[in-house]
Scaffold this motif. Structure first.
Motif, mmCIF file in Angstrom:
data_model
loop_
_atom_site.group_PDB
_atom_site.id
_atom_site.type_symbol
_atom_site.label_atom_id
_atom_site.label_comp_id
_atom_site.label_asym_id
_atom_site.label_seq_id
_atom_site.Cartn_x
_atom_site.Cartn_y
_atom_site.Cartn_z
ATOM 1 N N HIS A 61 64.984 11.652 -37.183
ATOM 2 C CA HIS A 61 63.984 11.966 -37.874
ATOM 3 C C HIS A 61 63.615 12.958 -38.809
ATOM 4 N N LYS A 62 64.642 14.094 -38.469
ATOM 5 C CA LYS A 62 64.400 15.210 -39.247
ATOM 6 C C LYS A 62 65.066 15.236 -40.789
ATOM 7 N N PRO A 63 66.294 14.715 -40.469
ATOM 8 C CA PRO A 63 67.008 14.474 -41.848
ATOM 9 C C PRO A 63 66.300 13.419 -42.898
ATOM 10 N N LYS A 64 65.741 12.446 -42.120
ATOM 11 C CA LYS A 64 65.428 11.189 -43.016
ATOM 12 C C LYS A 64 64.036 11.753 -43.688
ATOM 13 N N PHE A 65 63.257 12.783 -42.989
ATOM 14 C CA PHE A 65 62.116 13.361 -43.605
ATOM 15 C C PHE A 65 62.390 14.242 -44.673
ATOM 16 N N LYS A 66 63.338 15.043 -44.564
ATOM 17 C CA LYS A 66 63.847 15.807 -45.709
ATOM 18 C C LYS A 66 64.220 15.179 -46.841
ATOM 19 N N ASP A 67 65.047 14.051 -46.651
ATOM 20 C CA ASP A 67 65.679 13.123 -47.684
ATOM 21 C C ASP A 67 64.371 12.439 -48.383
ATOM 22 N N ALA A 74 61.386 14.423 -56.565
ATOM 23 C CA ALA A 74 62.146 14.460 -57.862
ATOM 24 C C ALA A 74 61.234 13.577 -58.663
ATOM 25 N N GLN A 75 59.983 12.781 -58.231
ATOM 26 C CA GLN A 75 59.264 12.095 -59.070
ATOM 27 C C GLN A 75 58.324 13.005 -59.823
ATOM 28 N N LYS A 76 58.204 14.126 -59.287
ATOM 29 C CA LYS A 76 57.214 15.075 -60.016
ATOM 30 C C LYS A 76 55.632 14.713 -60.129
ATOM 31 N N PRO A 77 55.312 14.162 -58.817
ATOM 32 C CA PRO A 77 53.749 13.931 -58.459
ATOM 33 C C PRO A 77 52.963 15.095 -58.764
ATOM 34 N N LEU A 78 51.637 14.809 -58.478
ATOM 35 C CA LEU A 78 50.753 15.993 -58.599
ATOM 36 C C LEU A 78 50.961 17.022 -57.226
ATOM 37 N N PHE A 79 51.232 16.182 -56.159
ATOM 38 C CA PHE A 79 51.787 16.696 -54.641
ATOM 39 C C PHE A 79 52.121 15.645 -54.236
ATOM 40 N N ILE A 80 52.576 15.875 -52.819
ATOM 41 C CA ILE A 80 52.974 14.869 -51.757
ATOM 42 C C ILE A 80 52.142 14.934 -50.689
ATOM 43 N N ASN A 81 51.491 13.793 -50.161
ATOM 44 C CA ASN A 81 50.700 13.944 -48.957
ATOM 45 C C ASN A 81 51.928 13.440 -47.764
ATOM 46 N N ALA A 82 52.015 14.339 -47.109
ATOM 47 C CA ALA A 82 52.678 13.902 -45.877
ATOM 48 C C ALA A 82 52.162 13.375 -44.380
ATOM 49 N N ASP A 103 60.428 24.249 -47.069
ATOM 50 C CA ASP A 103 61.769 24.647 -47.785
ATOM 51 C C ASP A 103 61.815 23.543 -49.093
ATOM 52 N N VAL A 104 61.482 22.262 -49.073
ATOM 53 C CA VAL A 104 61.534 21.462 -50.124
ATOM 54 C C VAL A 104 60.676 21.913 -51.277
ATOM 55 N N GLN A 105 59.356 22.259 -50.690
ATOM 56 C CA GLN A 105 58.438 22.795 -51.767
ATOM 57 C C GLN A 105 58.703 23.900 -52.595
ATOM 58 N N LYS A 106 59.339 24.801 -51.751
ATOM 59 C CA LYS A 106 60.007 26.029 -52.467
ATOM 60 C C LYS A 106 61.066 25.614 -53.613
ATOM 61 N N GLN A 107 61.946 24.681 -53.080
ATOM 62 C CA GLN A 107 62.999 24.135 -53.908
ATOM 63 C C GLN A 107 62.689 23.385 -55.140
ATOM 64 N N THR A 108 61.667 22.713 -55.050
ATOM 65 C CA THR A 108 61.440 21.787 -56.026
ATOM 66 C C THR A 108 60.063 22.077 -56.669
ATOM 67 N N GLY A 109 59.251 22.880 -56.482
ATOM 68 C CA GLY A 109 57.817 23.360 -56.986
ATOM 69 C C GLY A 109 56.803 22.010 -56.707
ATOM 70 N N VAL A 110 57.314 21.327 -55.851
ATOM 71 C CA VAL A 110 55.996 20.152 -55.817
ATOM 72 C C VAL A 110 55.413 20.520 -54.445
ATOM 73 N N ARG A 111 54.141 20.660 -54.581
ATOM 74 C CA ARG A 111 53.379 21.034 -53.165
ATOM 75 C C ARG A 111 53.260 19.786 -52.373
ATOM 76 N N ILE A 112 53.338 20.279 -50.891
ATOM 77 C CA ILE A 112 53.254 19.081 -49.876
ATOM 78 C C ILE A 112 52.387 19.522 -49.115
ATOM 79 N N LEU A 113 51.551 18.643 -48.702
ATOM 80 C CA LEU A 113 50.184 18.807 -47.851
ATOM 81 C C LEU A 113 50.478 18.005 -46.741
ATOM 82 N N HIS A 114 49.751 18.460 -45.340
ATOM 83 C CA HIS A 114 50.110 17.515 -44.312
ATOM 84 C C HIS A 114 48.879 16.910 -43.781
#
Length: 260
Positions: A61-67, A74-82, A103-114
């Motif tokens: 699960h973990k590597p698939k979630f990161k990928d 990479a699509q640069k949405p307003l943010f990602i809802n996870a 980590d992905v949020q810091k790397q890409t600048g795209v917010r990730i909300l849970h």
């Protein structure tokens, strides 16, 4: 796109724009991102993308979630809802997944909300508290209809738990739940006015916090789901008891009027 799957992205976006929405939240499982973005640009809509967990085996699960998060970012949405983690993963495992998202949020600048959702780490008001208390940068999509259903109550005995979650919520799913289901049959009906007002007061609190800090934006997805499943149907015929489209449009207009 939930309930609009029979339409192309272009057709759905045109209909959504005409109804008065400002954007769409999309689970682009077909990965046709260029088509999605063209539909958004052509209709002047904002885009939120959704991420989902994978295998019930944590090691897979973990590597698939990161990928998945990297691909969506990479699509640069307003943010990602996870939809993050599983209710049966341990605290440590779910915390690892939240750290991956950070980590992905810091790397890409795209917010990730849970999202607060049944079946995820965030499935109930008490279950999420350990995460909120120990992960200070955890930010939420608030869909409290799930918590009402899980607790079989409107959470009046969990004011502190709910308050902590409201303070961390940056995106709202304005579905209205009731103690025996994550979705009332029709929020316009008089028998569901207590449910509607209970949820609306939570959303008011989130909005007031955003106003208090001069936040530039607060996003809301009208997320009453379709039949079969979320939307009740008549037995034998499977005929929906109400129009999903009409209910979601009502929710948009209700909040616009409530908040002027």
């Amino acid at each position: 796109m939930w309930g609009l799957e029979s339409l192309s992205y272009a057709e759905a976006a045109k209909q959504v724009k005409a109804a008065g929405y400002n954007g769409m939240e999309i689970a682009a499982r077909d990965r046709k991102y260029s088509e999605v973005w063209k539909a958004m640009r052509d209709n002047g809509l904002e885009l939120v993308l959704m991420a989902f967990g994978g295998s019930s085996n944590f090691a897979e699960h973990k590597p698939k979630f990161k990928d998945d998060l990297l691909e969506l970012a990479a699509q640069k949405p307003l943010f990602i809802n996870a939809h993050t983690g599983k209710d049966f993963f341990t605290y440590e495992q779910n915390a690892e997944l939240i750290a991956v998202a950070t980590d992905v949020q810091k790397q890409t600048g795209v917010r990730i909300l849970h999202e607060t959702h049944r079946g995820r780490f965030s499935y109930s008001a008490p279950a999420i508290q350990h995460y909120l208390l120990n992960i200070p940068d955890l930010r939420l999509t608030g869909d409290f209809s799930h918590w009402v259903n899980v607790a079989e109550s409107y959470l009046v005995d969990q004011v502190g738990n709910v308050s902590r979650a409201l303070d961390r919520t940056d995106h709202i799913h304005c579905r209205v739940g009731q103690p025996e289901a994550p979705q009332v049959s029709d929020p316009r009906a008089p028998e569901w006015q207590q449910a509607l007002e209970t949820h609306a007061k939570w959303w008011d609190t989130i909005r007031q916090r955003h106003l208090a800090v001069n936040a530039p934006q607060l996003t809301i997805t009208c997320e009453f789901g379709p039949a079969p499943g979320y939307l009740p149907t008549l037995p034998y015929t499977s005929q929906p008891v109400v129009s999903q489209w009409d209910v979601n449009k009502f929710m948009m207009e209700y909040l616009k009027k409530r908040w002027q």
